[in-house]
Write a protein that holds these residues in place. Structure first.
Motif, PDB file in Angstrom:
ATOM      1  N   PRO A 256      -9.746 -71.983  -5.819  1.00 52.87           N
ATOM      2  CA  PRO A 256     -10.507 -70.667  -5.461  1.00 52.87           C
ATOM      3  C   PRO A 256     -10.725 -70.439  -4.083  1.00 52.87           C
ATOM      4  CG  PRO A 256     -11.506 -71.728  -7.418  1.00 52.87           C
ATOM      5  CD  PRO A 256     -10.606 -72.655  -6.868  1.00 52.87           C
ATOM      6  N   ILE A 257     -10.661 -69.309  -3.672  1.00 51.81           N
ATOM      7  CA  ILE A 257     -11.284 -69.034  -2.024  1.00 51.81           C
ATOM      8  C   ILE A 257     -12.301 -67.952  -2.096  1.00 51.81           C
ATOM      9  CG2 ILE A 257      -9.236 -67.657  -1.417  1.00 51.81           C
ATOM     10  CD1 ILE A 257      -9.551 -68.842   1.226  1.00 51.81           C
ATOM     11  N   ILE A 258     -13.431 -68.302  -1.504  1.00 56.15           N
ATOM     12  CA  ILE A 258     -14.406 -67.282  -1.309  1.00 56.15           C
ATOM     13  C   ILE A 258     -14.593 -66.997   0.336  1.00 56.15           C
ATOM     14  CG2 ILE A 258     -17.015 -66.794  -1.729  1.00 56.15           C
ATOM     15  CD1 ILE A 258     -16.794 -68.644  -4.151  1.00 56.15           C
ATOM     16  N   THR A 259     -14.010 -65.800   0.562  1.00 53.76           N
ATOM     17  CA  THR A 259     -14.226 -65.289   1.864  1.00 53.76           C
ATOM     18  C   THR A 259     -15.507 -64.340   2.259  1.00 53.76           C
ATOM     19  OG1 THR A 259     -11.916 -65.234   1.788  1.00 53.76           O
ATOM     20  CG2 THR A 259     -12.772 -63.959   3.761  1.00 53.76           C
ATOM     21  N   ILE A 260     -16.013 -65.052   3.387  1.00 53.17           N
ATOM     22  CA  ILE A 260     -17.179 -64.170   3.619  1.00 53.17           C
ATOM     23  C   ILE A 260     -17.085 -63.637   5.292  1.00 53.17           C
ATOM     24  CG2 ILE A 260     -19.865 -64.260   4.226  1.00 53.17           C
ATOM     25  CD1 ILE A 260     -19.564 -67.180   2.424  1.00 53.17           C
ATOM     26  N   ALA A 261     -17.184 -62.473   5.360  1.00 52.35           N
ATOM     27  CA  ALA A 261     -16.751 -61.787   6.585  1.00 52.35           C
ATOM     28  C   ALA A 261     -18.252 -61.903   7.246  1.00 52.35           C
ATOM     29  CB  ALA A 261     -16.575 -60.210   6.631  1.00 52.35           C
ATOM     30  N   CYS A 262     -18.375 -62.630   8.289  1.00 50.71           N
ATOM     31  CA  CYS A 262     -19.547 -62.821   8.972  1.00 50.71           C
ATOM     32  C   CYS A 262     -20.142 -61.752  10.012  1.00 50.71           C
ATOM     33  CB  CYS A 262     -19.599 -64.179   9.875  1.00 50.71           C
ATOM     34  SG  CYS A 262     -19.306 -65.527   8.931  1.00 50.71           S
ATOM     35  N   HIS A 263     -21.410 -61.422  10.131  1.00 46.59           N
ATOM     36  CA  HIS A 263     -21.985 -60.405  10.993  1.00 46.59           C
ATOM     37  C   HIS A 263     -23.223 -60.709  11.418  1.00 46.59           C
ATOM     38  CE1 HIS A 263     -24.359 -58.900   7.627  1.00 46.59           C
ATOM     39  NE2 HIS A 263     -23.372 -59.333   6.895  1.00 46.59           N
ATOM     40  N   GLU A 264     -23.694 -60.044  12.392  1.00 42.92           N
ATOM     41  CA  GLU A 264     -24.867 -60.505  13.018  1.00 42.92           C
ATOM     42  C   GLU A 264     -26.071 -60.321  12.119  1.00 42.92           C
ATOM     43  OE1 GLU A 264     -24.511 -58.128  16.294  1.00 42.92           O
ATOM     44  OE2 GLU A 264     -25.409 -56.266  15.625  1.00 42.92           O
ATOM     45  N   ASP A 265     -26.273 -59.535  10.981  1.00 45.65           N
ATOM     46  CA  ASP A 265     -27.318 -59.692  10.202  1.00 45.65           C
ATOM     47  C   ASP A 265     -27.051 -60.702   9.048  1.00 45.65           C
ATOM     48  OD1 ASP A 265     -28.648 -57.677  11.537  1.00 45.65           O
ATOM     49  OD2 ASP A 265     -27.468 -56.076  10.497  1.00 45.65           O
ATOM     50  N   LEU A 266     -25.974 -61.352   9.178  1.00 46.30           N
ATOM     51  CA  LEU A 266     -25.840 -62.405   8.114  1.00 46.30           C
ATOM     52  C   LEU A 266     -26.885 -63.787   8.164  1.00 46.30           C
ATOM     53  CD1 LEU A 266     -23.501 -62.847   5.635  1.00 46.30           C
ATOM     54  CD2 LEU A 266     -22.792 -64.898   7.201  1.00 46.30           C
ATOM     55  N   THR A 267     -27.690 -63.775   7.205  1.00 41.57           N
ATOM     56  CA  THR A 267     -28.704 -64.815   7.121  1.00 41.57           C
ATOM     57  C   THR A 267     -28.421 -65.972   6.178  1.00 41.57           C
ATOM     58  OG1 THR A 267     -29.782 -63.849   5.298  1.00 41.57           O
ATOM     59  CG2 THR A 267     -30.728 -63.204   7.438  1.00 41.57           C
ATOM     60  N   ALA A 268     -29.230 -67.138   6.435  1.00 41.70           N
ATOM     61  CA  ALA A 268     -29.056 -68.111   5.682  1.00 41.70           C
ATOM     62  C   ALA A 268     -29.291 -67.989   4.188  1.00 41.70           C
ATOM     63  CB  ALA A 268     -30.022 -69.454   6.079  1.00 41.70           C
ATOM     64  N   SER A 269     -30.011 -67.181   3.814  1.00 38.44           N
ATOM     65  CA  SER A 269     -30.406 -66.707   2.361  1.00 38.44           C
ATOM     66  C   SER A 269     -29.032 -66.028   1.828  1.00 38.44           C
ATOM     67  CB  SER A 269     -31.574 -65.604   2.277  1.00 38.44           C
ATOM     68  OG  SER A 269     -32.467 -66.345   2.614  1.00 38.44           O
TER      69      SER A 269
ATOM     70  N   LEU B 157     -15.597 -68.944   6.203  1.00 36.11           N
ATOM     71  CA  LEU B 157     -16.483 -68.005   7.088  1.00 36.11           C
ATOM     72  C   LEU B 157     -16.045 -67.224   8.062  1.00 36.11           C
ATOM     73  CD1 LEU B 157     -19.322 -70.565   6.690  1.00 36.11           C
ATOM     74  CD2 LEU B 157     -19.469 -68.218   5.820  1.00 36.11           C
ATOM     75  N   ASP B 158     -15.372 -66.158   7.907  1.00 32.06           N
ATOM     76  CA  ASP B 158     -14.352 -65.460   8.768  1.00 32.06           C
ATOM     77  C   ASP B 158     -15.421 -65.029   9.881  1.00 32.06           C
ATOM     78  OD1 ASP B 158     -12.238 -64.163  10.088  1.00 32.06           O
ATOM     79  OD2 ASP B 158     -12.207 -62.550   8.664  1.00 32.06           O
ATOM     80  N   GLU B 159     -15.100 -65.338  11.265  1.00 33.34           N
ATOM     81  CA  GLU B 159     -15.770 -65.052  12.548  1.00 33.34           C
ATOM     82  C   GLU B 159     -17.048 -65.585  12.322  1.00 33.34           C
ATOM     83  OE1 GLU B 159     -14.575 -63.725  15.002  1.00 33.34           O
ATOM     84  OE2 GLU B 159     -12.702 -62.476  14.547  1.00 33.34           O
ATOM     85  N   PHE B 160     -17.157 -66.910  12.175  1.00 36.85           N
ATOM     86  CA  PHE B 160     -18.479 -67.418  11.929  1.00 36.85           C
ATOM     87  C   PHE B 160     -19.385 -67.243  13.225  1.00 36.85           C
ATOM     88  CE2 PHE B 160     -21.074 -71.523  11.764  1.00 36.85           C
ATOM     89  CZ  PHE B 160     -21.901 -71.256  10.693  1.00 36.85           C
ATOM     90  N   VAL B 161     -19.047 -67.238  14.370  1.00 33.10           N
ATOM     91  CA  VAL B 161     -19.821 -66.990  15.530  1.00 33.10           C
ATOM     92  C   VAL B 161     -20.609 -65.799  15.327  1.00 33.10           C
ATOM     93  CG1 VAL B 161     -18.221 -65.823  16.863  1.00 33.10           C
ATOM     94  CG2 VAL B 161     -19.605 -67.695  17.979  1.00 33.10           C
TER      95      VAL B 161
ATOM     96  N   SER C  51     -18.833 -65.509  25.013  1.00 31.60           N
ATOM     97  CA  SER C  51     -19.932 -65.383  25.797  1.00 31.60           C
ATOM     98  C   SER C  51     -20.985 -66.416  25.661  1.00 31.60           C
ATOM     99  CB  SER C  51     -20.379 -63.873  25.573  1.00 31.60           C
ATOM    100  OG  SER C  51     -21.031 -63.810  24.390  1.00 31.60           O
ATOM    101  N   VAL C  52     -22.005 -66.392  26.468  1.00 30.07           N
ATOM    102  CA  VAL C  52     -23.033 -67.508  26.123  1.00 30.07           C
ATOM    103  C   VAL C  52     -23.374 -67.319  24.414  1.00 30.07           C
ATOM    104  CG1 VAL C  52     -25.103 -68.785  27.039  1.00 30.07           C
ATOM    105  CG2 VAL C  52     -23.381 -67.650  28.575  1.00 30.07           C
ATOM    106  N   LEU C  53     -23.944 -66.103  24.193  1.00 30.42           N
ATOM    107  CA  LEU C  53     -24.549 -65.897  23.058  1.00 30.42           C
ATOM    108  C   LEU C  53     -23.414 -66.032  21.622  1.00 30.42           C
ATOM    109  CD1 LEU C  53     -26.461 -62.666  23.636  1.00 30.42           C
ATOM    110  CD2 LEU C  53     -27.406 -64.976  23.238  1.00 30.42           C
ATOM    111  N   LYS C  54     -22.248 -65.770  22.133  1.00 28.00           N
ATOM    112  CA  LYS C  54     -21.077 -65.810  20.911  1.00 28.00           C
ATOM    113  C   LYS C  54     -20.100 -66.954  21.103  1.00 28.00           C
ATOM    114  CE  LYS C  54     -21.848 -61.977  18.607  1.00 28.00           C
ATOM    115  NZ  LYS C  54     -21.670 -60.920  18.860  1.00 28.00           N
TER     116      LYS C  54
END
Ligand code: ADP
Length: 273
Positions: free
Chosen positions: A66-79, A111-115, A162-165
């Protein structure tokens, strides 16, 4: 004292039952399979819309995982990844986040676009990416041990550096990396024809235009036109839109707001169509 319960979260819905259409470009299937067999995490590097997600779906199907895909974004937290307690009437219920669900059930986590995700999420994945393969859940006071079927994968677009990304070396060097790019022309037009339903000749023209547009990267274009957008252009044509207009709507306007650049690209299209 509130009762704590744990909600079972089956992963049936994450099983891919039909073989996704994927045309291998190089040795990515072999490398990924070898990484999976050796419990190694993988980083898919490449521009947006060049086939990384489709490849993951194809590999999950091939590996029967099975595959679980997570689209990462800047509000995605550890929780968000690990899980959280939810109040349910008199009791408190623990809900696994998608990463925990993948670890518990031996799934592939993508984890898509993990950065794009927040810094605290990076630390969460570290113990899963070395030979411990564990996931501490502090809120539950437990440590999950990942079964052999579990695999962690991320995607990363080096074009947006970029330095941040950027991925720190301490994170990067935990992954086997596979490079992705727009497929070579003879494979790309086959994909465009298959996915959009236009004939080979029209697909070939779209790919030719796409390649010309990609050359504009040296002249101020942030990123070349993706295979995904070539397919969109093909779909518009299939619905009766004239080729030039389809190219404008799906291949020029989405990639730049710079009017002068749009005009220059338009001239290229006019010369081909
Ligand atoms: P990414 O995850 O890199 O942003 P996708 O995997 O969503 O991109 O690719 C966009 C589309 O391009 C897919 O939906 C698929 O139709 C097509 N595609 C790209 N590369 C391939 C390939 N090698 N084989 C089949 N389809 C592909």
């Amino acid at each position: 004292m509130k009762k704590i319960s744990y909600k079972e979260q089956p992963v049936e819905e994450y099983i891919i039952r039909e073989e996704p259409y994927y045309v291998p470009v190089k040795d990515e299937v072999e490398i990924f399979t070898a990484a999976y067999e050796n419990n190694l995490p993988v980083n898919l590097k490449g521009p947006t819309g060049c086939g990384k997600t489709r490849f993951m779906e194809y590999m999950a199907y091939k590996l029967e995982c099975p595959i679980i895909t997570i689209a990462c974004h800047e509000d995605l937290t550890a929780s968000d990844l690990i899980g959280r307690f939810l109040i349910k009437g008199e009791s408190t219920e623990w809900n696994d986040g998608p990463l925990t669900k993948a670890v518990r059930n031996g799934a592939i986590c993508y984890l898509d676009e993990f950065v794009e995700a927040r810094m605290d999420t990076r630390v969460v994945i570290h113990p899963l990416t070395d030979d411990r393969r564990v996931m501490p859940i502090d809120k539950l006071g437990i440590i999950l041990h990942a079964p052999p079927e579990f695999m962690l994968t991320i995607s990363y677009n080096p074009g947006y550096q970029s330095v941040l990304k950027d991925l720190k070396q301490s994170t990067r060097q935990r992954f086997v990396a596979i490079d992705f790019d727009y497929p070579p022309a003879d494979i790309e037009y086959e994909i465009v024809a298959h996915e959009s339903g236009i004939d080979m000749e029209d697909a070939r023209t779209l790919v030719e235009i796409g390649q010309k547009i990609r050359n504009f990267k040296q002249h101020g274009l942030e990123e070349g036109v993706s295979t995904r957008l070539l397919i969109y252009a093909g779909m518009l044509m299939r619905s009766g839109i004239d080729q030039k207009e389809a190219c404008r709507a799906a291949m020029i306007k989405p990639i730049t707001d710079d009017y002068e650049l749009q005009k220059s690209i338009d001239e290229i299209i006019a010369a081909i169509v």
